[in-house]
Design a protein around this motif. Structure first.
Motif, PDB file in Angstrom:
ATOM      1  N   SER A  89       0.892  -1.189  -0.071  1.00  0.00           N
ATOM      2  CA  SER A  89       0.079   0.064  -0.062  1.00  0.00           C
ATOM      3  C   SER A  89       1.069   1.103   0.080  1.00  0.00           C
ATOM      4  O   SER A  89       2.178   1.142  -0.239  1.00  0.00           O
ATOM      5  CB  SER A  89      -1.099   0.042   1.289  1.00  0.00           C
ATOM      6  OG  SER A  89      -0.447   0.121   2.520  1.00  0.00           O
ATOM      7  N   ARG A  90       0.301   2.510   0.212  1.00  0.00           N
ATOM      8  CA  ARG A  90       1.135   3.745   0.296  1.00  0.00           C
ATOM      9  C   ARG A  90       0.477   4.340   1.714  1.00  0.00           C
ATOM     10  O   ARG A  90      -0.690   3.915   2.219  1.00  0.00           O
ATOM     11  CB  ARG A  90       0.655   4.648  -0.663  1.00  0.00           C
ATOM     12  CG  ARG A  90       1.201   4.419  -1.920  1.00  0.00           C
ATOM     13  CD  ARG A  90       1.000   5.189  -3.181  1.00  0.00           C
ATOM     14  NE  ARG A  90       1.675   4.714  -4.198  1.00  0.00           N
ATOM     15  CZ  ARG A  90       2.580   4.966  -4.553  1.00  0.00           C
ATOM     16  NH1 ARG A  90       3.653   5.893  -3.921  1.00  0.00           N
ATOM     17  NH2 ARG A  90       3.221   4.743  -5.969  1.00  0.00           N
ATOM     18  N   ASP A  91       1.493   4.935   2.449  1.00  0.00           N
ATOM     19  CA  ASP A  91       1.150   5.500   3.705  1.00  0.00           C
ATOM     20  C   ASP A  91       0.290   6.812   3.393  1.00  0.00           C
ATOM     21  O   ASP A  91       0.178   7.261   2.402  1.00  0.00           O
ATOM     22  CB  ASP A  91       2.303   5.826   4.610  1.00  0.00           C
ATOM     23  CG  ASP A  91       3.387   6.695   4.049  1.00  0.00           C
ATOM     24  OD1 ASP A  91       3.254   7.347   3.194  1.00  0.00           O
ATOM     25  OD2 ASP A  91       4.531   6.398   4.661  1.00  0.00           O
ATOM     26  N   ALA A  92       0.019   7.607   4.596  1.00  0.00           N
ATOM     27  CA  ALA A  92      -0.783   8.964   4.419  1.00  0.00           C
ATOM     28  C   ALA A  92       0.239   9.861   3.494  1.00  0.00           C
ATOM     29  O   ALA A  92      -0.628  10.830   2.754  1.00  0.00           O
ATOM     30  CB  ALA A  92      -1.017   9.591   5.760  1.00  0.00           C
ATOM     31  N   SER A  93       1.474   9.902   3.325  1.00  0.00           N
ATOM     32  CA  SER A  93       2.110  10.739   2.828  1.00  0.00           C
ATOM     33  C   SER A  93       2.462  10.329   1.361  1.00  0.00           C
ATOM     34  O   SER A  93       3.286  10.991   0.632  1.00  0.00           O
ATOM     35  CB  SER A  93       3.363  10.987   3.447  1.00  0.00           C
ATOM     36  OG  SER A  93       4.448   9.825   3.522  1.00  0.00           O
ATOM     37  N   GLY A  94       1.941   9.140   1.003  1.00  0.00           N
ATOM     38  CA  GLY A  94       2.131   8.508  -0.521  1.00  0.00           C
ATOM     39  C   GLY A  94       3.346   7.732  -0.599  1.00  0.00           C
ATOM     40  O   GLY A  94       3.473   7.280  -1.611  1.00  0.00           O
ATOM     41  N   THR A  95       4.104   7.319   0.522  1.00  0.00           N
ATOM     42  CA  THR A  95       5.291   6.804   0.494  1.00  0.00           C
ATOM     43  C   THR A  95       4.932   5.014   0.197  1.00  0.00           C
ATOM     44  O   THR A  95       4.001   4.773   0.953  1.00  0.00           O
ATOM     45  CB  THR A  95       6.153   6.863   1.564  1.00  0.00           C
ATOM     46  OG1 THR A  95       6.451   8.026   1.482  1.00  0.00           O
ATOM     47  CG2 THR A  95       7.398   5.912   1.603  1.00  0.00           C
ATOM     48  N   ILE A  96       5.459   4.427  -0.451  1.00  0.00           N
ATOM     49  CA  ILE A  96       5.249   3.074  -0.714  1.00  0.00           C
ATOM     50  C   ILE A  96       5.367   2.239   0.575  1.00  0.00           C
ATOM     51  O   ILE A  96       6.610   2.450   1.159  1.00  0.00           O
ATOM     52  CB  ILE A  96       5.739   2.413  -2.052  1.00  0.00           C
ATOM     53  CG1 ILE A  96       5.269   3.077  -3.192  1.00  0.00           C
ATOM     54  CG2 ILE A  96       5.664   1.028  -2.204  1.00  0.00           C
ATOM     55  CD1 ILE A  96       5.976   2.673  -4.536  1.00  0.00           C
ATOM     56  N   VAL A  97       4.461   1.277   0.840  1.00  0.00           N
ATOM     57  CA  VAL A  97       4.852   0.579   2.158  1.00  0.00           C
ATOM     58  C   VAL A  97       5.275  -0.855   1.913  1.00  0.00           C
ATOM     59  O   VAL A  97       4.468  -1.551   0.936  1.00  0.00           O
ATOM     60  CB  VAL A  97       3.509   0.690   3.007  1.00  0.00           C
ATOM     61  CG1 VAL A  97       3.719  -0.414   4.269  1.00  0.00           C
ATOM     62  CG2 VAL A  97       3.333   2.062   3.545  1.00  0.00           C
ATOM     63  N   ALA A  98       6.003  -1.367   2.240  1.00  0.00           N
ATOM     64  CA  ALA A  98       6.585  -2.889   1.926  1.00  0.00           C
ATOM     65  C   ALA A  98       5.744  -3.851   2.631  1.00  0.00           C
ATOM     66  O   ALA A  98       5.265  -3.291   3.400  1.00  0.00           O
ATOM     67  CB  ALA A  98       8.245  -3.029   2.416  1.00  0.00           C
ATOM     68  N   ASP A  99       5.591  -4.765   2.158  1.00  0.00           N
ATOM     69  CA  ASP A  99       4.789  -6.066   2.946  1.00  0.00           C
ATOM     70  C   ASP A  99       5.663  -6.474   3.905  1.00  0.00           C
ATOM     71  O   ASP A  99       6.776  -7.158   3.969  1.00  0.00           O
ATOM     72  CB  ASP A  99       4.717  -7.294   1.632  1.00  0.00           C
ATOM     73  CG  ASP A  99       3.769  -8.482   2.300  1.00  0.00           C
ATOM     74  OD1 ASP A  99       3.818  -8.485   3.449  1.00  0.00           O
ATOM     75  OD2 ASP A  99       3.356  -9.158   1.382  1.00  0.00           O
ATOM     76  N   PRO A 100       5.060  -6.228   5.123  1.00  0.00           N
ATOM     77  CA  PRO A 100       5.690  -6.472   6.504  1.00  0.00           C
ATOM     78  C   PRO A 100       6.115  -7.848   6.659  1.00  0.00           C
ATOM     79  O   PRO A 100       6.760  -8.577   7.329  1.00  0.00           O
ATOM     80  CB  PRO A 100       4.720  -5.952   7.370  1.00  0.00           C
ATOM     81  CG  PRO A 100       3.502  -5.851   6.728  1.00  0.00           C
ATOM     82  CD  PRO A 100       3.693  -5.720   5.303  1.00  0.00           C
ATOM     83  N   THR A 101       5.007  -8.998   5.660  1.00  0.00           N
ATOM     84  CA  THR A 101       5.173 -10.287   5.954  1.00  0.00           C
ATOM     85  C   THR A 101       6.161 -10.826   5.000  1.00  0.00           C
ATOM     86  O   THR A 101       7.136 -11.462   5.540  1.00  0.00           O
ATOM     87  CB  THR A 101       3.977 -10.998   5.576  1.00  0.00           C
ATOM     88  OG1 THR A 101       2.897 -10.500   6.355  1.00  0.00           O
ATOM     89  CG2 THR A 101       3.890 -12.504   5.618  1.00  0.00           C
ATOM     90  N   ARG A 102       6.411 -10.416   3.864  1.00  0.00           N
ATOM     91  CA  ARG A 102       7.366 -10.838   3.117  1.00  0.00           C
ATOM     92  C   ARG A 102       8.739 -10.170   3.480  1.00  0.00           C
ATOM     93  O   ARG A 102      10.010 -10.747   3.119  1.00  0.00           O
ATOM     94  CB  ARG A 102       7.042 -10.633   1.408  1.00  0.00           C
ATOM     95  CG  ARG A 102       5.930 -11.495   1.137  1.00  0.00           C
ATOM     96  CD  ARG A 102       5.761 -10.939  -0.332  1.00  0.00           C
ATOM     97  NE  ARG A 102       4.404 -11.633  -0.518  1.00  0.00           N
ATOM     98  CZ  ARG A 102       4.215 -12.183  -2.110  1.00  0.00           C
ATOM     99  NH1 ARG A 102       5.198 -11.845  -3.019  1.00  0.00           N
ATOM    100  NH2 ARG A 102       3.153 -12.718  -2.628  1.00  0.00           N
ATOM    101  N   PHE A 103       8.757  -9.188   3.574  1.00  0.00           N
ATOM    102  CA  PHE A 103       9.870  -8.152   4.097  1.00  0.00           C
ATOM    103  C   PHE A 103       9.815  -7.510   5.225  1.00  0.00           C
ATOM    104  O   PHE A 103       9.696  -6.281   5.479  1.00  0.00           O
ATOM    105  CB  PHE A 103      10.063  -7.220   2.725  1.00  0.00           C
ATOM    106  CG  PHE A 103      10.302  -7.649   1.392  1.00  0.00           C
ATOM    107  CD1 PHE A 103      11.578  -7.859   1.029  1.00  0.00           C
ATOM    108  CD2 PHE A 103       9.049  -8.004   0.580  1.00  0.00           C
ATOM    109  CE1 PHE A 103      11.997  -8.508  -0.255  1.00  0.00           C
ATOM    110  CE2 PHE A 103       9.490  -8.459  -0.526  1.00  0.00           C
ATOM    111  CZ  PHE A 103      10.695  -8.699  -0.733  1.00  0.00           C
TER     112      PHE A 103
END
Length: 106
Positions: A89-103
């Motif tokens: 996903s993206r956070d509130a500021s638009g930064t891409i969020v890495a998959d916390p399960t895979r990474f």
């Protein structure tokens, strides 16, 4: 019938032909400026062609280690590109969020 592989081969061969032709047909004066160019193009490994969306932190680290142990790094390979499916996903500021399960963060 899957035409994807033959198409990629044709595209690769066409690019190789263009690159070779450009090198062979370049004027001799260009050799004087080649000292400022890289000896090789930026070379690396891309996860998509082999693994598609089946990527993880562990797998990418293993592939990077394999690049070193197989001599690819010594041959000039220096980049590891995680093409897709590492983000969720993206956070509130638009930064891409890495998959916390895979990474997971260490």
């Amino acid at each position: 019938m899957n035409f994807q592989r033959p198409f990629h081969i044709l595209v690769f061969l066409a690019c190789l032909l263009v690159a070779t032709s450009a090198t062979l047909l370049a004027p001799a004066a260009s050799a004087q400026t080649s000292a400022s160019l890289a000896l090789t193009p930026p070379m690396g490994w891309n996860s998509w062609n082999k693994f598609g969306c089946n990527v993880s932190d562990k797998l990418i680290r293993e592939m990077a280690d394999a690049m070193v142990s197989s001599g690819m790094q010594a041959a000039g390979y220096q980049y590891v590109n995680i093409d897709d499916c590492w983000q969720v996903s993206r956070d509130a500021s638009g930064t891409i969020v890495a998959d916390p399960t895979r990474f997971p963060r260490e």
